[in-house]
Design a protein around this motif. Structure first.
Motif, PDB file in Angstrom:
ATOM      1  N   ASP A   1     -12.942 -39.491 -28.388  1.00 48.60           N
ATOM      2  CA  ASP A   1     -13.413 -38.730 -27.229  1.00 48.60           C
ATOM      3  C   ASP A   1     -13.142 -39.477 -25.925  1.00 48.60           C
TER       4      ASP A   1
ATOM      5  N   VAL B   1      -9.542 -38.891 -25.118  1.00 47.48           N
ATOM      6  CA  VAL B   1      -9.378 -37.520 -24.622  1.00 47.48           C
ATOM      7  C   VAL B   1      -9.880 -37.412 -23.183  1.00 47.48           C
TER       8      VAL B   1
ATOM      9  N   ASP C   1      -4.292 -34.732 -31.597  1.00 49.23           N
ATOM     10  CA  ASP C   1      -4.763 -33.555 -32.322  1.00 49.23           C
ATOM     11  C   ASP C   1      -5.537 -32.615 -31.401  1.00 49.23           C
ATOM     12  N   GLN C   2      -6.234 -33.170 -30.413  1.00 46.30           N
ATOM     13  CA  GLN C   2      -7.019 -32.355 -29.486  1.00 46.30           C
ATOM     14  C   GLN C   2      -6.225 -31.902 -28.259  1.00 46.30           C
ATOM     15  N   ARG C   3      -5.197 -32.657 -27.877  1.00 44.29           N
ATOM     16  CA  ARG C   3      -4.442 -32.339 -26.661  1.00 44.29           C
ATOM     17  C   ARG C   3      -2.932 -32.369 -26.935  1.00 44.29           C
TER      18      ARG C   3
ATOM     19  N   ASN D   1      -5.559 -29.611 -35.803  1.00 44.32           N
ATOM     20  CA  ASN D   1      -4.506 -28.877 -35.105  1.00 44.32           C
ATOM     21  C   ASN D   1      -3.129 -29.365 -35.548  1.00 44.32           C
TER      22      ASN D   1
END
Length: 234
Positions: free
Chosen positions: A55, A58, A85-87, A163
Motif C-alpha cells: 500500500d 501504491v 497488480d494494483q496499478r 489483476n
C-alpha cells in the motif's frame, strides 16, 4: 520519468543514496522509499505486514503524475509486483534487483529468525556465501549500523494478487548473486520460486555479478543498469 525505489529488508530510503546519482543526472525524478516500520530502530512494527508495504508503494505511485517505473531490491521485488497488480496501467516497467515477482500465495521468507513482531538483521552465517560476495568487512559493519528490524508480518504474509493485467507490464531482472543463465535454467526446470516470471509477457535479464546488496558493493554499476532499463522503456 518518476522512478520509485523500494528497498529490501532492514533498509530505508538512504540505502539508495549511492545508486541515484546517474538517475537524477539524467533528469529523472527519483523517489526512494522508507516503508512502514522502517522509520527508525525504535519504530513500532506490530500490525505491519506485506499489504501495508505494498500500500505504501501504491501511495507513492498515486502521489506522482505518472507513469512510473518501479525498482525493487530483494523483498522489494514482491512489493513492487503487488503494486503493479494494483496499478498496471500506470507502471511502465518493474525492475527487480537480485529479486523477482512473488506470485499468488507466496511468502517472502518465513524462515528468518524473529523476535516478537520483528525480524532483526541476522548473523552473517544465516546467509549463503553467494549473498556476501564483495560485502567487505567495512561494508558489513556499515550495514549493521544502519540496519533496522523488519516487521515480521512482511516476511510471513502471503502475497495476494487479483489483476492479470500485471503480466503486460515489462520486467527487468538484474541478476547479481545468481547469473541470468542460472535463472533461465531454474525457469526451464520449473522451479516454483521463479515461476511467476513465465507469466510476464516481456522479461529481460541483466547480469551484474556481485552479492545480494549491489547498492553497497557496486552502487554506480547498479545505477547505470537501472538507467539503461529506464532508457529502453522510453
Amino acid at each position: 520519468m518518476d522512478i520509485i525505489l523500494v528497498p529490501g529488508f532492514w533498509l530505508d530510503a538512504s540505502s539508495w543514496d549511492e545508486v541515484t546519482p546517474p538517475l537524477t543526472a539524467a533528469g529523472h525524478r527519483v523517489h526512494p522509499l522508507t516503508l512502514p516500520g522502517l522509520e527508525a530502530k525504535e519504530a513500532p512494527r506490530a500490525g505491519i505486514g506485506l499489504r501495508q508495504h505494498i500500500d505504501a508503494v501504491v501511495a507513492a505511485i498515486d502521489a506522482t503524475a505518472g507513469p512510473v517505473i518501479l525498482v525493487g531490491h530483494s523483498a522489494g521485488g514482491a512489493m513492487i509486483y503487488g503494486a503493479i497488480d494494483q496499478r498496471p496501467d500506470v507502471v511502465l516497467r518493474g525492475i527487480y534487483v537480485d529479486s523477482g515477482p512473488l506470485g499468488e500465495g507466496g511468502v517472502i521468507n518465513d524462515e528468518l529468525p524473529s523476535d516478537g513482531d520483528e525480524v532483526p538483521l541476522p548473523h552473517w552465517d544465516v546467509f549463503e556465501d553467494e549473498d556476501l560476495v564483495d560485502l567487505t568487512p567495512d561494508l558489513r559493519e556499515a550495514f549493521i549500523r544502519r540496519a533496522i528490524p523488519q516487521p515480521k508480518g512482511v516476511a510471513t504474509d502471503q502475497q495476494r494478487l487479483h489483476n492479470e493485467r500485471r503480466f503486460a507490464v515489462p520486467a527487468t531482472v538484474i541478476c547479481c548473486e545468481f547469473s541470468s543463465d542460472q535463472l533461465r535454467h531454474w525457469i526451464a526446470a520449473g522451479d516454483p520460486n521463479v515461476a511467476e516470471l513465465t507469466h510476464i509477457n516481456d522479461v529481460e535479464y541483466v547480469d551484474l555479478p556481485t552479492g545480494h546488496w549491489p547498492q553497497f558493493t557496486r552502487p554506480a554499476d547498479l545505477g547505470a543498469a537501472i538507467l539503461a532499463a529506464v532508457d529502453r522503456q522510453q
